[in-house]
Design an enzyme around this catalytic site. Structure first.
Site, PDB file in Angstrom:
ATOM      1  N   ASP A  96      -0.670  -7.964  -6.201  1.00  0.00           N
ATOM      2  CA  ASP A  96      -1.867  -7.900  -5.361  1.00  0.00           C
ATOM      3  C   ASP A  96      -1.520  -8.529  -4.010  1.00  0.00           C
ATOM      4  O   ASP A  96      -0.973  -9.637  -3.977  1.00  0.00           O
ATOM      5  CB  ASP A  96      -2.968  -8.706  -6.078  1.00  0.00           C
ATOM      6  CG  ASP A  96      -4.315  -8.561  -5.410  1.00  0.00           C
ATOM      7  OD1 ASP A  96      -4.382  -8.580  -4.165  1.00  0.00           O
ATOM      8  OD2 ASP A  96      -5.309  -8.442  -6.145  1.00  0.00           O
TER       9      ASP A  96
ATOM     10  N   GLY B 198       0.844  -1.208   0.000  1.00  0.00           N
ATOM     11  CA  GLY B 198       0.000   0.000   0.000  1.00  0.00           C
ATOM     12  C   GLY B 198       0.869   1.244   0.000  1.00  0.00           C
ATOM     13  O   GLY B 198       0.544   2.259   0.618  1.00  0.00           O
TER      14      GLY B 198
ATOM     15  N   TYR C 107     -15.265  -2.432   8.033  1.00  0.00           N
ATOM     16  CA  TYR C 107     -13.890  -1.976   8.286  1.00  0.00           C
ATOM     17  C   TYR C 107     -13.521  -2.225   9.760  1.00  0.00           C
ATOM     18  O   TYR C 107     -12.457  -2.763  10.068  1.00  0.00           O
ATOM     19  CB  TYR C 107     -13.828  -0.490   7.944  1.00  0.00           C
ATOM     20  CG  TYR C 107     -12.490   0.183   8.068  1.00  0.00           C
ATOM     21  CD1 TYR C 107     -11.399  -0.233   7.320  1.00  0.00           C
ATOM     22  CD2 TYR C 107     -12.331   1.291   8.909  1.00  0.00           C
ATOM     23  CE1 TYR C 107     -10.187   0.433   7.406  1.00  0.00           C
ATOM     24  CE2 TYR C 107     -11.128   1.961   8.994  1.00  0.00           C
ATOM     25  CZ  TYR C 107     -10.053   1.534   8.247  1.00  0.00           C
ATOM     26  OH  TYR C 107      -8.860   2.195   8.339  1.00  0.00           O
TER      27      TYR C 107
ATOM     28  N   ILE D  48       1.960   2.893 -11.160  1.00  0.00           N
ATOM     29  CA  ILE D  48       2.873   4.001 -10.895  1.00  0.00           C
ATOM     30  C   ILE D  48       4.196   3.352 -10.489  1.00  0.00           C
ATOM     31  O   ILE D  48       4.236   2.602  -9.511  1.00  0.00           O
ATOM     32  CB  ILE D  48       2.427   4.876  -9.698  1.00  0.00           C
ATOM     33  CG1 ILE D  48       0.921   5.039  -9.666  1.00  0.00           C
ATOM     34  CG2 ILE D  48       3.159   6.205  -9.685  1.00  0.00           C
ATOM     35  CD1 ILE D  48       0.399   5.557  -8.332  1.00  0.00           C
TER      36      ILE D  48
ATOM     37  N   GLY E 114      -0.485   4.839  -0.802  1.00  0.00           N
ATOM     38  CA  GLY E 114      -1.615   5.377  -0.038  1.00  0.00           C
ATOM     39  C   GLY E 114      -1.167   6.529   0.857  1.00  0.00           C
ATOM     40  O   GLY E 114      -0.004   6.944   0.832  1.00  0.00           O
TER      41      GLY E 114
ATOM     42  N   LYS F 192     -10.798  -4.704  11.523  1.00  0.00           N
ATOM     43  CA  LYS F 192      -9.748  -4.200  12.415  1.00  0.00           C
ATOM     44  C   LYS F 192      -9.713  -4.987  13.733  1.00  0.00           C
ATOM     45  O   LYS F 192      -8.637  -5.347  14.212  1.00  0.00           O
ATOM     46  CB  LYS F 192      -9.931  -2.698  12.675  1.00  0.00           C
ATOM     47  CG  LYS F 192      -9.682  -1.813  11.443  1.00  0.00           C
ATOM     48  CD  LYS F 192      -8.287  -2.009  10.858  1.00  0.00           C
ATOM     49  CE  LYS F 192      -7.975  -1.092   9.701  1.00  0.00           C
ATOM     50  NZ  LYS F 192      -6.741  -1.429   8.992  1.00  0.00           N
TER      51      LYS F 192
HETATM   52  N1  SER Z   1      -9.658   7.361   8.049  1.00  0.00           N
HETATM   53  C1  SER Z   1     -10.336   6.128   8.307  1.00  0.00           C
HETATM   54  C2  SER Z   1     -11.689   6.133   7.727  1.00  0.00           C
HETATM   55  O1  SER Z   1     -12.404   7.091   7.942  1.00  0.00           O
HETATM   56  C3  SER Z   1     -10.411   5.844   9.792  1.00  0.00           C
HETATM   57  O2  SER Z   1      -9.445   4.931  10.156  1.00  0.00           O
HETATM   58  O3  SER Z   1     -12.067   5.220   7.091  1.00  0.00           O
END
Ligand code: SER
Length: 314
Positions: free
Chosen positions: A50, A8, A139, A38, A11, A143
């Site tokens: 990937d 990543g 998400y 890139i 990012g 986590k």
């Molecule tokens: N910046 C992230 C989000 O809003 C939070 O970990 O998805």
């Protein structure tokens, strides 16, 4: 000399991390892995692929004698709600692959968790290190599961894996990702290009935030700390500042008089409402000496001027 692999790498965190590592290491000691085309923007070794492809990961680890992995590839909160299956595969599936390779090749690993690990049932203010973790987003589910997986690999296989619960991170070197706290980056684009912005969160939505330089310094400091100082192997609470959109608007107005912000909260409001307003990160401060440098005023000034320069140089 064992090399560092950053996934990543293009990012928000990856870009600033590679630039910071570049100041400490030689260019042939850093390897980036990215799915995009890139190439070699950083003048380091660059690989394409990937993160879900374990064979390719293993090939890269062997070929470059990797000793440390910063596994940053992932989908943010809003992107994960749009594609929950993909989020599961990338955010969690690829972490499991990296940890399995860490057992085999004795790798040291950094993996980012998030304030998204908390949910609506968590104490909102000064959220403790050890508390309820019942997130309601994909998400957040990724986590929490990832944090527990990291701790499991540490206990069972002694993998030296370390993690931080990143708050909303703000930087200008890469365009904002598809997240919830990212209004705090989009707003600067609006201020610089049109002197106006429509915010997708309510004006009083307070969230934990951090300027990217603090996040990078903290990440490198955590990874450099001796093992005895690391008492948390799930993920450390990691805090700096917290503010609401209207407080950020006040600061931007000082640099861009006449700046106008209106508010049209959408589905992202629900995500923001499920997260803490401020974080108790005293364990990180005690264990390995975490401290932040950037307050809201300083961050706003650097973001505004840095992004303005970047846009005018295009
Ligand atoms: N910046 C992230 C989000 O809003 C939070 O970990 O998805």
């Amino acid at each position: 000399m064992k090399k560092i692999l950053v996934t990543g790498a293009y990012g928000l965190v990856g870009t600033d991390l590679v630039l910071a590592l570049r100041k400490k290491c030689k260019k042939n000691e850093i390897v980036t892995l990215s799915h995009s085309t890139i190439h070699n923007q950083f003048d380091v070794i660059s690989e394409k692929g990937d993160v879900r492809d374990e064979k390719n990961l293993e090939k890269i680890i062997k070929k470059h004698h990797i000793g440390t992995v910063y596994h940053l590839a992932g989908l943010l909160s809003v992107a994960s709600e749009k594609s929950p299956n993909l989020a599961w595969e990338i955010n969690l599936g690829s972490l499991k692959k990296v940890l399995d390779l860490a057992v085999k090749y004795k790798l040291k690993v950094f993996w980012p968790s998030s304030i998204a690990a908390f949910g609506p049932t968590t104490k909102k203010n000064n959220t403790p290190q050890h508390t309820v973790l019942e997130p309601t987003t994909m998400y957040g589910v990724n986590k929490v599961a990832g944090e527990l997986l990291c701790q499991y690999y540490f206990i069972k296989y002694q993998v030296d894996v370390r993690s931080l619960r990143y708050p909303g991170l703000i930087g200008y070197k890469t365009p904002p990702g598809d997240g919830t706290t990212e209004y705090s980056v989009h707003i600067f684009y609006g201020a610089i290009s049109d002197n106006k912005y429509t915010c997708f969160l309510k004006k009083d939505t307070r969230l934990p935030m951090m300027y990217i330089d603090d996040a990078i310094n903290g990440t490198i400091k955590l990874m450099g700390a001796s093992s005895e100082r690391i008492s948390i192997r799930t993920s450390y609470n990691f805090g700096a500042i917290n503010f609401s959109p209207e407080e950020l608007v006040e600061q931007i107005k000082k640099l861009s008089p006449g700046f106008k912000c209106d508010y049209k909260p959408d589905q992202r409001q629900k995500i923001a409402d499920s997260w803490p307003k401020s974080i108790d990160d005293s364990q990180a401060r005690r264990d390995w000496g975490w401290s932040h440098q950037y307050d809201l005023k300083k961050m706003t000034k650097i973001m505004f001027n840095g992004l303005k320069l970047k846009i005018s140089n295009k």
